[in-house]
Write a protein that holds these residues in place. Sequence first.
Motif, mmCIF file in Angstrom:
data_model
loop_
_atom_site.group_PDB
_atom_site.id
_atom_site.type_symbol
_atom_site.label_atom_id
_atom_site.label_comp_id
_atom_site.label_asym_id
_atom_site.label_seq_id
_atom_site.Cartn_x
_atom_site.Cartn_y
_atom_site.Cartn_z
ATOM 1 N N PRO A 112 0.801 -1.235 0.000
ATOM 2 C CA PRO A 112 0.000 0.000 0.000
ATOM 3 C C PRO A 112 0.829 1.278 0.000
ATOM 4 O O PRO A 112 0.382 2.308 -0.510
ATOM 5 C CB PRO A 112 -0.824 -0.132 1.295
ATOM 6 C CG PRO A 112 -0.959 -1.604 1.498
ATOM 7 C CD PRO A 112 0.342 -2.184 1.033
ATOM 8 N N ASP A 113 2.048 1.220 0.555
ATOM 9 C CA ASP A 113 2.884 2.418 0.575
ATOM 10 C C ASP A 113 3.649 2.619 -0.732
ATOM 11 O O ASP A 113 4.451 3.557 -0.854
ATOM 12 C CB ASP A 113 3.880 2.360 1.744
ATOM 13 C CG ASP A 113 4.827 1.157 1.645
ATOM 14 O OD1 ASP A 113 4.738 0.399 0.669
ATOM 15 O OD2 ASP A 113 5.639 0.970 2.578
ATOM 16 N N GLY A 114 3.392 1.751 -1.724
ATOM 17 C CA GLY A 114 4.031 1.889 -3.024
ATOM 18 C C GLY A 114 5.346 1.161 -3.173
ATOM 19 O O GLY A 114 5.929 1.150 -4.263
ATOM 20 N N GLN A 115 5.834 0.535 -2.133
ATOM 21 C CA GLN A 115 7.113 -0.173 -2.192
ATOM 22 C C GLN A 115 6.945 -1.515 -2.889
ATOM 23 O O GLN A 115 6.034 -2.276 -2.583
ATOM 24 C CB GLN A 115 7.665 -0.382 -0.790
ATOM 25 C CG GLN A 115 9.018 -1.105 -0.766
ATOM 26 C CD GLN A 115 9.524 -1.316 0.639
ATOM 27 O OE1 GLN A 115 8.854 -0.965 1.607
ATOM 28 N NE2 GLN A 115 10.709 -1.895 0.766
ATOM 29 N N THR A 116 7.819 -1.787 -3.835
ATOM 30 C CA THR A 116 7.810 -3.060 -4.531
ATOM 31 C C THR A 116 8.495 -4.125 -3.686
ATOM 32 O O THR A 116 9.648 -3.949 -3.283
ATOM 33 C CB THR A 116 8.519 -2.958 -5.894
ATOM 34 O OG1 THR A 116 7.806 -2.037 -6.726
ATOM 35 C CG2 THR A 116 8.572 -4.320 -6.588
#
Length: 252
Positions: A194-198
Motif C-alpha cells: 500500500p505504501d508503493g514499495q515493490t
Amino acid sequence: WSEDEARGQDILDVFRIVGEDTRMVVPNPAMQALEHGTVVGLSNHTILIARDGSEWPLDDSAAPIRDAQGAVRGAVLVFREISERRARERSLARSERQFHLLAESIPQLCWVADAEGCIHWFNQVWYDYTGSAPAPLRARQWAGFHHPDHVARVLRGFLGQLAAGEPWEDSFPLRRHDGEFRWFLARAAPLTEPDGQTTRWFGTCTDITATREAEQSIRASEAQLRTVLDNLPAMVAVLDLDGQLREVNRPA
C-alpha cells in the motif's frame, strides 16, 4: 481473573497457555525463568485461555527477579496480546494459498522474484518443462536454462525494468528437459505494498514457438513469391479492392 481472585492461585491455573494448533499445554515461561534463571520467551502461535473460556493469541516472556546477591527470588511475566497481528497473518496466509493455487493451475511457466530480482519460487509447470528439481533453483540460477546467445540481453533488460519499477516483457528461448530450446514470451509485473514499495515480482513465460514458426513460414513464403514474381517476363501489379496499387514486380 480479578487480582483478589488470582492472588495465591497456581500460576498454571490462572495463565493457561496452549499451542494454537496442537492445543497442548505449553510450558509457562515464568516457571522456566524461575528454574533456569534466564529470560524465556514463548514459541509462536500460542494462546492464553481466559477464565471465561475466551482465547487470546499472545506473545509473552518472563525474566527472573534476583536479590542483591544474585539469587533468584521470583519472576516477572509479560504478555502482549496479538489478535490483530494474527488476523493479518491469517489473511496473508489465505492470500498466499490462493495465489499458489492460481499459479499452479495455469499452463504458463510462472515464477516469483524478490525486490532485487532473485527468483525464489517457480510453479510445477516450470519444473516439468525444465526437468529440474525445486532445491537448486535459487537466486539467478534460472539463467542456466537460457540460450547462451540471449541470456546477457535478457538479464540486462529485466534488471533495467526492475530498477525502474516498470513491467517487463521480452522473448527468448528456454531449454527444455530434453535439450531442445523453445521460444517463450515472458512478462513480469511488480507487486507493491500500500505504501508503493515493490516487494516482489510475478512473472509468466508463454510458449510461442508455434507462432514464431508460423511467422517464419509466412515470411519465407512471401520471399519465395517475391522471387517468382520478380523473375516473370510479364509485368504484375497487385491492387486492393479500392483500386489502389499495392505492389508491382520488377519488370513492371
